[in-house]
Design an enzyme around this catalytic site. Structure first.
Site, mmCIF file in Angstrom:
data_model
loop_
_atom_site.group_PDB
_atom_site.id
_atom_site.type_symbol
_atom_site.label_atom_id
_atom_site.label_comp_id
_atom_site.label_asym_id
_atom_site.label_seq_id
_atom_site.Cartn_x
_atom_site.Cartn_y
_atom_site.Cartn_z
ATOM 1 N N ASP A 11 0.863 -1.178 0.000
ATOM 2 C CA ASP A 11 0.000 0.000 0.000
ATOM 3 C C ASP A 11 0.900 1.228 0.000
ATOM 4 O O ASP A 11 1.765 1.373 0.882
ATOM 5 C CB ASP A 11 -0.890 0.019 1.242
ATOM 6 N N ASP A 130 -13.496 -4.041 -2.140
ATOM 7 C CA ASP A 130 -13.363 -3.802 -0.700
ATOM 8 C C ASP A 130 -14.737 -4.025 -0.091
ATOM 9 O O ASP A 130 -15.682 -3.278 -0.386
ATOM 10 C CB ASP A 130 -12.893 -2.373 -0.417
#
Length: 278
Positions: A11, A130
């Protein structure tokens, strides 16, 4: 049988690798290119870069980081975050990545996935989902879903499933009122070649993947599913692959902070009968 894959997830925010819990409480985990080279040398099967604030900040993806990584790393690289046009995909592929991961734009305009797949091939189009367990009122559905009569089954309020998970966009900031399992099936139907499935409830918690969510999506699809969110020990990787029926596991903290190595993970999974590329 196809080998299962281990995919470290990097990330990236402001040019640095970061890791949080439930998409917040961020801490630094190093330089993205240095991390990528390390994982390549360690024997990772693939790598994933996710620019976690690109969509929220409405800016372009980090092409410079991708170019530097592609120069020194020789395993497949997937890049996501802020992809909003076919030109963005072209630029990323030209910069050296092998696949692109698309979430927010897919939800805002599903036809984009069909267009991208037709132009570049489904093999390089990953749809990132997500998902969070529903505990109350669902979020606001996108306009195209409100206007559609044929796709109302995607809405989180449709049906009477025992467990429901809602799709989120913009780095987990916006609930979209879409059922995650049905959404994954729809994305496969219109051209996605792979699903990157992240449990927002488990992200960064290190208590294990959401096996129920992973299995529900994996059993609904014929394309590969990558489990993400919650890995804290090697047994969690096995659970996602065996019980969750995932084709690959994405992990961050367990590798970034050197709690376990890629080699240890592969040896453990191999000892449990999982087909791995050693």
């Amino acid at each position: 049988m196809l080998a299962k894959r281990i995919i470290p997830c990097l990330d990236v925010r402001d040019g640095r690798v970061v890791k949080g819990i439930n998409f917040v409480n961020i801490r630094d985990a190093g330089d993205p290119v240095e991390n990528a080279v390390f994982y390549d040398e360690q024997g990772a099967d693939e790598l994933t870069y996710l620019d976690i604030t690109a969509s929220h900040e409405k800016r372009k993806i980090m092409l410079d980081v991708v170019e530097k990584t592609a120069t020194d790393v020789f395993i497949p690289l997937t890049v996501g975050g802020g992809i909003g046009s076919l030109d963005d995909i072209r630029d990323l592929l030209n910069a050296g990545c092998d696949k692109v991961s698309i979430n927010t734009t897919a939800v805002n305009n599903p036809e984009f996935i069909a267009q991208a797949s037709a132009r570049f091939g489904s093999q390089c189009i990953v749809v990132a989902i997500d998902a969070k367990r529903c505990t109350g009122e669902a979020g606001d559905s996108p306009q195209w879903l409100k206007d559609s009569e044929s796709l109302t089954n995607l809405n989180i309020k449709a049906g009477n499933d025992a467990a429901l998970w809602e799709v989120y966009t913009h780095g987990g900031r916006r609930a979209k009122g879409i059922d995650a399992v049905r959404w994954a099936r729809y994305m496969e139907d219109i051209g996605a070649g792979e699903i990157l499935l992240t449990s927002m409830d488990r992200d960064g918690t290190k208590i294990g993947y959401d096996i129920e969510l992973t299995r529900a999506v994996s059993e609904a699809l014929s394309i590969p599913v990558i489990a993400s969110g919650g890995a804290g020990q090697l047994s969690h990787l096995y659970d996602a692959l065996a019980d969750g029926k995932a084709d690959a596991v994405l992990a961050a903290s367990i590798f970034h902070f050197r709690e376990h190595s890629i080699a240890e993970a592969k040896e453990f999974l191999h000892s449990k009968g999982v087909t791995m590329r050693l």
